[in-house]
Design a protein around this motif. Structure first.
Motif, mmCIF file in Angstrom:
data_model
loop_
_atom_site.group_PDB
_atom_site.id
_atom_site.type_symbol
_atom_site.label_atom_id
_atom_site.label_comp_id
_atom_site.label_asym_id
_atom_site.label_seq_id
_atom_site.Cartn_x
_atom_site.Cartn_y
_atom_site.Cartn_z
ATOM 1 N N ALA A 72 -67.694 42.214 -14.543
ATOM 2 C CA ALA A 72 -68.908 42.540 -13.786
ATOM 3 C C ALA A 72 -68.699 42.263 -12.304
ATOM 4 O O ALA A 72 -69.163 43.026 -11.446
ATOM 5 N N LEU A 73 -68.011 41.181 -11.989
ATOM 6 C CA LEU A 73 -67.722 40.873 -10.582
ATOM 7 C C LEU A 73 -66.789 41.920 -9.991
ATOM 8 O O LEU A 73 -67.000 42.385 -8.857
ATOM 9 N N GLN A 87 -59.503 22.760 -0.120
ATOM 10 C CA GLN A 87 -58.733 23.854 -0.684
ATOM 11 C C GLN A 87 -59.631 24.768 -1.521
ATOM 12 O O GLN A 87 -60.706 24.371 -1.974
ATOM 13 N N LEU A 88 -59.182 25.980 -1.717
ATOM 14 C CA LEU A 88 -59.955 26.988 -2.439
ATOM 15 C C LEU A 88 -59.591 26.937 -3.923
ATOM 16 O O LEU A 88 -58.431 27.118 -4.288
ATOM 17 N N GLN A 89 -60.598 26.683 -4.768
ATOM 18 C CA GLN A 89 -60.380 26.574 -6.202
ATOM 19 C C GLN A 89 -61.281 27.557 -6.927
ATOM 20 O O GLN A 89 -62.429 27.757 -6.535
ATOM 21 N N GLY A 90 -60.780 28.136 -7.990
ATOM 22 C CA GLY A 90 -61.579 29.067 -8.768
ATOM 23 C C GLY A 90 -60.786 29.613 -9.929
ATOM 24 O O GLY A 90 -59.673 29.160 -10.230
ATOM 25 N N ARG A 91 -61.374 30.614 -10.588
ATOM 26 C CA ARG A 91 -60.727 31.192 -11.767
ATOM 27 C C ARG A 91 -59.621 32.159 -11.384
ATOM 28 O O ARG A 91 -58.661 32.363 -12.144
ATOM 29 N N GLY A 92 -59.751 32.781 -10.223
ATOM 30 C CA GLY A 92 -58.733 33.744 -9.817
ATOM 31 C C GLY A 92 -59.206 34.540 -8.622
ATOM 32 O O GLY A 92 -60.285 34.327 -8.081
ATOM 33 N N ASP A 134 -65.339 32.059 -8.459
ATOM 34 C CA ASP A 134 -65.611 30.621 -8.600
ATOM 35 C C ASP A 134 -66.784 30.402 -9.562
ATOM 36 O O ASP A 134 -67.847 29.912 -9.167
ATOM 37 N N PRO A 135 -66.615 30.749 -10.861
ATOM 38 C CA PRO A 135 -67.751 30.680 -11.781
ATOM 39 C C PRO A 135 -68.253 29.274 -12.041
ATOM 40 O O PRO A 135 -69.421 29.085 -12.408
ATOM 41 N N GLU A 136 -67.410 28.271 -11.885
ATOM 42 C CA GLU A 136 -67.829 26.884 -12.115
ATOM 43 C C GLU A 136 -68.287 26.208 -10.829
ATOM 44 O O GLU A 136 -68.526 24.995 -10.812
ATOM 45 N N LEU A 137 -68.377 26.975 -9.736
ATOM 46 C CA LEU A 137 -68.872 26.480 -8.449
ATOM 47 C C LEU A 137 -68.033 25.316 -7.912
ATOM 48 O O LEU A 137 -68.546 24.402 -7.265
ATOM 49 N N LEU A 138 -66.731 25.368 -8.140
ATOM 50 C CA LEU A 138 -65.847 24.297 -7.684
ATOM 51 C C LEU A 138 -65.741 24.299 -6.155
ATOM 52 O O LEU A 138 -65.928 23.264 -5.504
ATOM 53 N N THR A 139 -65.425 25.455 -5.585
ATOM 54 C CA THR A 139 -65.319 25.531 -4.126
ATOM 55 C C THR A 139 -66.694 25.404 -3.483
ATOM 56 O O THR A 139 -66.841 24.805 -2.414
ATOM 57 N N GLY A 196 -64.663 36.205 0.443
ATOM 58 C CA GLY A 196 -65.888 36.024 -0.322
ATOM 59 C C GLY A 196 -65.643 35.035 -1.446
ATOM 60 O O GLY A 196 -64.719 35.213 -2.246
ATOM 61 N N VAL A 197 -66.436 33.972 -1.507
ATOM 62 C CA VAL A 197 -66.351 33.011 -2.611
ATOM 63 C C VAL A 197 -67.529 33.309 -3.519
ATOM 64 O O VAL A 197 -68.683 33.019 -3.170
ATOM 65 N N HIS A 198 -67.259 33.930 -4.647
ATOM 66 C CA HIS A 198 -68.362 34.353 -5.512
ATOM 67 C C HIS A 198 -68.820 33.195 -6.380
ATOM 68 O O HIS A 198 -68.085 32.691 -7.224
ATOM 69 N N SER A 199 -70.063 32.787 -6.147
ATOM 70 C CA SER A 199 -70.650 31.606 -6.789
ATOM 71 C C SER A 199 -71.877 32.074 -7.562
ATOM 72 O O SER A 199 -72.958 32.208 -7.000
ATOM 73 N N PRO A 200 -71.754 32.363 -8.862
ATOM 74 C CA PRO A 200 -72.780 33.134 -9.558
ATOM 75 C C PRO A 200 -74.078 32.379 -9.814
ATOM 76 O O PRO A 200 -74.086 31.175 -10.075
ATOM 77 N N LYS A 201 -75.185 33.133 -9.734
ATOM 78 C CA LYS A 201 -76.495 32.623 -10.131
ATOM 79 C C LYS A 201 -76.774 32.958 -11.591
ATOM 80 O O LYS A 201 -77.164 32.096 -12.371
ATOM 81 N N PHE A 202 -76.598 34.231 -11.967
ATOM 82 C CA PHE A 202 -76.914 34.690 -13.313
ATOM 83 C C PHE A 202 -75.693 34.611 -14.222
ATOM 84 O O PHE A 202 -74.555 34.682 -13.760
ATOM 85 N N GLU A 203 -75.943 34.492 -15.517
ATOM 86 C CA GLU A 203 -74.858 34.416 -16.493
ATOM 87 C C GLU A 203 -73.972 35.650 -16.425
ATOM 88 O O GLU A 203 -72.747 35.567 -16.511
ATOM 89 N N HIS A 204 -74.574 36.813 -16.287
ATOM 90 C CA HIS A 204 -73.814 38.061 -16.226
ATOM 91 C C HIS A 204 -72.822 38.059 -15.071
ATOM 92 O O HIS A 204 -71.735 38.646 -15.173
#
Length: 615
Positions: free
Chosen positions: A84-85, A12-17, A101-106, A70-78
């Motif tokens: 910013a996304l 399943q797809l998990q993330g902040r929103g 997906d800032p916590e890289l759950l998915t 698109g599952v956005h899985s960030p490298k940089f803090e910004h």
């Protein structure tokens, strides 16, 4: 790839929103009956941006039978900042829904280990393919076509239900401008990237005097030109312009071209680039034909006049190229296509997505964005002033060997010889002093600065995320910076110190066989950051398995949260179709940058899947 004997239910797809859905949330259950293509990306990554453009034709071709997410899985803090996304989705004209997906759950659920990674889910909700890197569009087209045919026959393909609409975009006079140059008449030339045009601004930096490009994406030359997300602009010296018959060289980034602009007639011509992107393995030589217009470029991001030629920040190949307007000669200027940070002779140096250039009398200064570094070239040698590598970044002033930037995109030479750095993901303007070898902060709260030029001693900055040109640095001003250190956050893989077996599992897709007609059909390259992490077994071999030896730096106590380093593994396999009068050839390639933590008693084997794409 599509073998039905081993069916894995897609997580399943998990993330902040959700973003770019006009406020609607999605789930795989909502999309049952359609083919779902997940694109794991991060908006700093040039390869990820390439994939977004590769997928556009597929989205148009297959319509509502295919849903790209698109599952956005960030490298940089910004990139963890939702605003910013949101801006990046508009900046790069992302046409599909994006899961934040800032916590890289998915990311973890789908075992992604590299940017970009693609995963295909069939109409019944099963994961049928995954691959990393770019260049998979044709294979995906065939796979999606085969899935449509199969599931139409089974009755499991359905386009019932309404898909979410894209979020409506704002508009402003400038929209995500990129770079800036000073014209001979005292006005500015600015690349208005999201409007696919370049504009002449009055000295106030606000009044638009002329716009070149009609605001729509295209590659047309002539008196009514079109561009695609242009970035760098270089005004040629007057005597050179008279000789060659044009005044400005433009880095037409997403068209993968260099364009010439005749200022009097508003006419553009193509100087270099076919419009097709160059693709190759890290370290592969780039062969450039005699006619630059027949060359393949890769996301030229900035251009600057240096040593009697136009130097090009070729972000997509992690190199600098050069173009001589007088002789019409295009060449590689520096870098090897390996993405990393290594100094030395410019032909042997490594860069990481160079994105900003500025020259003084003897040096070419470079914003090397993915290594968060400020670098320079002098007398044929590449040097690093600030920066530690691909995964270390932050906001630190002080001595250069301790200072940190976060994905800088622009540089400018100040009147005193110091260097202004557009520290893009820190929303700041920083200053490097070559005399004292120190970094200070000139301005904060500058929204994603991406380019700058000095006029009458004053720094004029493209404040890209604020859609404007500003003068954010009062004369003599300095500011305090909230000092932070970061490393790229990806869950590390635990491995045992000592001998480790690395195995790449590859099976040619159905209807294909390994292709060894022109030499070995497979290739495996292993390296590490820091380099001492692998004490034996680095380098290139033609077997897809190898024993390496890992060792921990004894000066460090316990492993950090982020691990002890990054193991870089690049695998290739060449295959060809078994049948047909003109069997097609295929190159399967994956590039893994795997954070690892060395733990006694942990596994001593690392198995990675190299997947080919086929119908």
């Amino acid at each position: 790839m599509t073998n039905q004997e081993f069916r894995v239910r897609a997580p399943q797809l998990q993330g902040r929103g959700w973003l770019n859905t006009a406020g609607r949330d999605l789930s795989l259950a909502d999309l049952r009956g359609r083919i779902v293509l997940l694109d794991f990306w991060t908006f700093c990554c040039i390869n990820c941006l390439h994939v977004i453009d590769e997928l556009r034709p597929l989205e148009e071709e297959f319509g509502d039978k295919l849903v790209v997410i698109g599952v956005h899985s960030p490298k940089f803090e910004h990139e963890r900042d939702p605003e910013a996304l949101k801006a990046a989705i508009e900046r790069y004209d992302v046409p599909h829904a994006v899961l934040d997906d800032p916590e890289l759950l998915t990311w973890q659920q789908y075992a992604a280990r590299a940017w970009p990674t693609l995963a295909v889910v069939d109409p019944e909700g099963y994961l049928v393919a995954s691959m990393s890197g770019e260049g998979h569009a044709e294979g995906l087209r065939r796979l999606i076509g085969e899935l449509i045919e199969r599931h139409t026959a089974k009755g499991t393909l359905s386009t019932d239900g309404v898909l979410p609409e894209r979020t409506k975009r704002e508009d402003t006079e400038l929209r995500f401008p990129g770079k800036i140059a000073l014209l001979a008449n005292g006005n500015f030339l600015v690349s208005d990237s999201a409007h696919h045009s370049v504009v002449e601004l009055a000295p106030d930096g606000e009044t638009v005097l002329r716009r070149i490009g009609d605001g729509t994406r295209g590659a047309d030359d002539g008196p009514n030109p079109r561009f695609s997300e242009p970035q760098g602009v270089c005004v040629l010296p007057e005597e050179i312009a008279k000789t060659v018959g044009y005044d400005v060289v433009i880095a037409d980034t997403v068209n993968h071209k260099l364009r010439a602009l005749d200022w009097e007639t508003n006419t553009t011509t193509t100087l270099a680039g076919t419009g097709e992107i160059w693709r190759g393995a890290p370290g592969d030589p780039v062969e450039i034909p005699d006619d630059p217009r027949e060359a393949r470029l890769s996301s030229p991001w900035d251009v600057a006049w240096f040593e009697g030629q136009v130097v090009v920040a070729m972000a997509g190949t992690h190199q600098l190229w050069s173009f001589d307007p007088v002789t019409n000669h295009l060449a590689v200027y520096a870098g090897t296509t390996v993405e990393s940070l290594k100094d030395g002779p410019k032909e042997q140096a490594w860069f990481a997505q160079p994105s900003g250039l500025a020259a003084d009398a003897s040096k070419l200064w470079i914003a090397d964005s993915e290594s968060s570094a400020l670098r320079w070239i002098e007398n044929g040698e590449v040097h690093t002033a600030v920066g530690k590598g691909l995964f270390d970044f932050g906001a630190m002033d002080g001595k250069a060997d301790e200072a940190l930037f976060q994905h800088p995109l622009g540089v400018a030479v100040l009147p005193d010889g110091s260097i202004a750095v557009c520290d893009t993901y820190n929303n700041a303007i920083r200053r490097y002093d070559p005399v004292t070898d120190e970094v200070s902060t000139l301005a904060t709260d500058v929204l994603e600065p991406s380019g700058a030029v000095v006029v009458d001693g004053v720094l004029v900055v493209v404040e890209s995320a604020a859609h404007r040109v500003t003068r954010p640095v009062p004369p003599g001003a300095t500011q305090e910076l909230t000092q932070t250190r970061h490393r790229t956050k990806r869950p590390p893989v635990e491995l045992s110190p000592g001998p480790i077996k690395v195995e790449i599992v590859f099976e040619p897709p159905s209807g294909q066989k390994l292709d060894d007609r022109y030499g070995p059909s497979t290739r495996l390259e292993i390296s590490a950051n820091p380099s001492g992490l692998v004490v034996d077994g680095e380098g290139v071999t033609t077997e897809l398995h190898r024993q390496i030896v890992l060792a921990k730096d004894e000066d460090e106590a316990e492993p950090t949260e982020d691990g002890d380093g990054v193991l870089q593994v690049i695998a290739h396999a060449a295959s060809c179709d078994v049948e047909g009068p003109n069997p097609a050839c295929h190159l399967s390639r994956q590039d893994w940058g795997i954070p690892i933590r060395l733990v006694p008693g942990a596994p001593s084997e690392l198995v990675l899947m190299l997947r080919g794409v086929s119908a």
